[in-house]
Design a protein around this motif. Structure first.
Motif, PDB file in Angstrom:
ATOM      1  N   VAL A 218      18.874 -16.689  28.606  1.00 18.18           N
ATOM      2  CA  VAL A 218      18.298 -15.949  29.716  1.00 18.18           C
ATOM      3  C   VAL A 218      16.790 -15.849  29.518  1.00 18.18           C
ATOM      4  N   ASP A 219      16.053 -16.360  30.490  1.00 14.31           N
ATOM      5  CA  ASP A 219      14.588 -16.285  30.476  1.00 14.31           C
ATOM      6  C   ASP A 219      14.020 -16.822  29.161  1.00 14.31           C
ATOM      7  N   GLY A 220      14.603 -17.899  28.679  1.00 11.57           N
ATOM      8  CA  GLY A 220      14.118 -18.549  27.472  1.00 11.57           C
ATOM      9  C   GLY A 220      14.647 -17.977  26.172  1.00 11.57           C
ATOM     10  N   GLN A 221      15.390 -16.872  26.233  1.00 11.94           N
ATOM     11  CA  GLN A 221      15.929 -16.231  25.025  1.00 11.94           C
ATOM     12  C   GLN A 221      17.398 -16.617  24.856  1.00 11.94           C
ATOM     13  N   VAL A 222      17.742 -17.134  23.687  1.00 13.44           N
ATOM     14  CA  VAL A 222      19.134 -17.483  23.401  1.00 13.44           C
ATOM     15  C   VAL A 222      19.903 -16.188  23.160  1.00 13.44           C
ATOM     16  N   LEU A 223      20.770 -15.829  24.111  1.00 12.01           N
ATOM     17  CA  LEU A 223      21.567 -14.617  23.960  1.00 12.01           C
ATOM     18  C   LEU A 223      22.838 -14.885  23.173  1.00 12.01           C
ATOM     19  N   PHE A 224      23.361 -16.086  23.335  1.00 14.76           N
ATOM     20  CA  PHE A 224      24.617 -16.419  22.651  1.00 14.76           C
ATOM     21  C   PHE A 224      24.626 -17.892  22.305  1.00 14.76           C
ATOM     22  N   ASP A 225      24.992 -18.165  21.056  1.00 12.51           N
ATOM     23  CA  ASP A 225      25.182 -19.537  20.601  1.00 12.51           C
ATOM     24  C   ASP A 225      26.428 -19.528  19.721  1.00 12.51           C
ATOM     25  N   ALA A 226      27.465 -20.211  20.172  1.00 17.53           N
ATOM     26  CA  ALA A 226      28.735 -20.196  19.436  1.00 17.53           C
ATOM     27  C   ALA A 226      28.584 -20.745  18.027  1.00 17.53           C
ATOM     28  N   ALA A 227      27.533 -21.544  17.800  1.00 17.82           N
ATOM     29  CA  ALA A 227      27.310 -22.117  16.481  1.00 17.82           C
ATOM     30  C   ALA A 227      26.438 -21.232  15.590  1.00 17.82           C
ATOM     31  N   ASP A 228      25.961 -20.104  16.120  1.00 18.34           N
ATOM     32  CA  ASP A 228      25.049 -19.237  15.368  1.00 18.34           C
ATOM     33  C   ASP A 228      25.619 -17.821  15.307  1.00 18.34           C
ATOM     34  N   PRO A 229      26.238 -17.445  14.189  1.00 20.12           N
ATOM     35  CA  PRO A 229      26.842 -16.110  14.095  1.00 20.12           C
ATOM     36  C   PRO A 229      25.852 -14.970  14.305  1.00 20.12           C
ATOM     37  N   LYS A 230      24.564 -15.216  14.057  1.00 23.86           N
ATOM     38  CA  LYS A 230      23.566 -14.146  14.233  1.00 23.86           C
ATOM     39  C   LYS A 230      23.479 -13.691  15.681  1.00 23.86           C
ATOM     40  N   THR A 231      23.851 -14.569  16.626  1.00 22.74           N
ATOM     41  CA  THR A 231      23.797 -14.191  18.048  1.00 22.74           C
ATOM     42  C   THR A 231      25.057 -13.468  18.503  1.00 22.74           C
ATOM     43  N   GLN A 232      26.002 -13.244  17.578  1.00 25.67           N
ATOM     44  CA  GLN A 232      27.298 -12.687  17.970  1.00 25.67           C
ATOM     45  C   GLN A 232      27.563 -11.307  17.366  1.00 25.67           C
ATOM     46  N   ARG A 233      26.534 -10.680  16.792  1.00 24.29           N
ATOM     47  CA  ARG A 233      26.711  -9.351  16.229  1.00 24.29           C
ATOM     48  C   ARG A 233      26.963  -8.345  17.347  1.00 24.29           C
ATOM     49  N   GLU A 234      27.925  -7.460  17.132  1.00 23.13           N
ATOM     50  CA  GLU A 234      28.377  -6.569  18.202  1.00 23.13           C
ATOM     51  C   GLU A 234      27.260  -5.675  18.726  1.00 23.13           C
ATOM     52  N   LYS A 235      26.436  -5.137  17.848  1.00 21.76           N
ATOM     53  CA  LYS A 235      25.355  -4.255  18.300  1.00 21.76           C
ATOM     54  C   LYS A 235      24.417  -4.989  19.246  1.00 21.76           C
ATOM     55  N   GLU A 236      24.049  -6.231  18.883  1.00 18.70           N
ATOM     56  CA  GLU A 236      23.148  -6.996  19.740  1.00 18.70           C
ATOM     57  C   GLU A 236      23.832  -7.423  21.034  1.00 18.70           C
ATOM     58  N   ILE A 237      25.130  -7.724  20.951  1.00 18.66           N
ATOM     59  CA  ILE A 237      25.866  -8.103  22.158  1.00 18.66           C
ATOM     60  C   ILE A 237      25.815  -6.972  23.176  1.00 18.66           C
ATOM     61  N   ARG A 238      25.955  -5.727  22.724  1.00 17.97           N
ATOM     62  CA  ARG A 238      25.897  -4.591  23.655  1.00 17.97           C
ATOM     63  C   ARG A 238      24.557  -4.544  24.374  1.00 17.97           C
ATOM     64  N   GLN A 239      23.487  -4.859  23.660  1.00 16.09           N
ATOM     65  CA  GLN A 239      22.167  -4.870  24.283  1.00 16.09           C
ATOM     66  C   GLN A 239      22.030  -6.058  25.252  1.00 16.09           C
ATOM     67  N   LYS A 240      22.610  -7.189  24.867  1.00 14.48           N
ATOM     68  CA  LYS A 240      22.475  -8.391  25.696  1.00 14.48           C
ATOM     69  C   LYS A 240      23.221  -8.260  27.013  1.00 14.48           C
ATOM     70  N   ARG A 241      24.266  -7.430  27.029  1.00 13.26           N
ATOM     71  CA  ARG A 241      24.989  -7.215  28.288  1.00 13.26           C
ATOM     72  C   ARG A 241      24.076  -6.637  29.373  1.00 13.26           C
ATOM     73  N   LEU A 242      23.000  -5.967  28.961  1.00  9.62           N
ATOM     74  CA  LEU A 242      22.115  -5.339  29.937  1.00  9.62           C
ATOM     75  C   LEU A 242      21.389  -6.363  30.800  1.00  9.62           C
ATOM     76  N   HIS A 243      21.368  -7.622  30.372  1.00  6.38           N
ATOM     77  CA  HIS A 243      20.738  -8.660  31.198  1.00  6.38           C
ATOM     78  C   HIS A 243      21.575  -8.957  32.446  1.00  6.38           C
TER      79      HIS A 243
END
Length: 258
Positions: free
Chosen positions: A62-87
């Motif tokens: 979204v807008d150049g920011q990788v919100l989720f990458d199935a190959a990158d566990p760092k993008t799948q942390r629950e706390k960050e996912i909650r923030q990413k839902r706001l997009h």
């Protein structure tokens, strides 16, 4: 730069492949209609975009920011996912309002909860939250319904409250999952009128819909899905009026009278 890039999204439930290599992009202000038969993967795609389901493969940018990458566990942390839902804002087909709260409170609730979280990117005062809720409900034609409860509202009015609620957090992309499917035919028009108005205001939207005439006239682009894949995509009028794929033609033949 696209506001949304969906890259090679895959989703499986057990041994069943529900989404297979789904890719598309959206520019800011675009309205994209997703059409297709029940079971084609449309709702699962929306749920993946809103992180209500985790894709098994692919990326969401979204807008150049990788919100989720199935190959990158760092993008799948629950706390960050909650923030990413706001997009994303999601309007469900069955309203999902809290029956114990008024229309105004339904719109305010998520804003109030997030503002109490010091780590949340959304911060507003109580006065600002109340003013936002009142303004959005007025924009939905419900300025005189602020203090009514869901049971006191028609289905169309409840869905407009749900749209106001989704807009309250100022999402980058607003998603609709069959927004008129739970409505009586005479109430469908009032909700479609609101969505049409949002499109005219260049709200970035992904709309899963079975209303072909509406999709053709309101969406800039259309995506036809079948069996978990994108069969055809392009300008909405072209896809719906002059499809190039035989499977798209077969699906749309039932709507030839619209």
């Amino acid at each position: 730069m696209p506001i949304l890039e969906v890259q090679n999204i895959e989703k499986r439930f057990g041994a069943t492949d529900v989404l297979k290599n789904i890719s598309f992009t959206m520019e800011k202000g675009d309205s994209v209609a997703i059409i297709g038969s029940s079971g084609s993967g449309k709702t699962t795609l929306l749920r993946c975009l809103n992180f209500l389901e985790r894709p098994n493969g692919g990326r969401i940018v979204v807008d150049g920011q990788v919100l989720f990458d199935a190959a990158d566990p760092k993008t799948q942390r629950e706390k960050e996912i909650r923030q990413k839902r706001l997009h994303f804002g999601l309007v469900f087909q069955s309203f999902n309002l809290f029956p114990q709260y008024t229309a105004r409170k339904n719109v305010m609730l998520a804003c109030e909860l997030l503002s109490k979280d010091k780590d949340s990117p959304y911060q507003a005062t109580q006065d600002e939250i109340e003013a936002t809720a009142a303004g959005l409900l007025a924009r939905m034609g419900l300025g005189n319904k602020l203090d009514l409860y869901p049971y006191q509202l028609s289905g169309g009015q409840q869905q407009r409250v749900a749209i106001a609620r989704a807009l309250a957090l100022r999402p980058d992309i607003l998603c609709f999952d069959e927004p008129t499917s739970a409505l009586d035919p005479e109430l469908t028009g009032e909700v479609l009128k609101v969505i049409r108005s949002l499109a005219e205001q260049k709200t970035t939207m992904v709309i899963v819909t079975h209303e072909m005439a509406f999709a053709r006239d309101v969406a800039g682009r259309a995506i036809f899905m079948d069996g978990g894949v994108i069969v055809e995509q392009g300008p909405a009028k072209q896809v719906i009026d002059h499809p190039t794929e035989e499977r798209t033609r077969q699906f749309l033949s039932r709507y030839a009278g619209e």
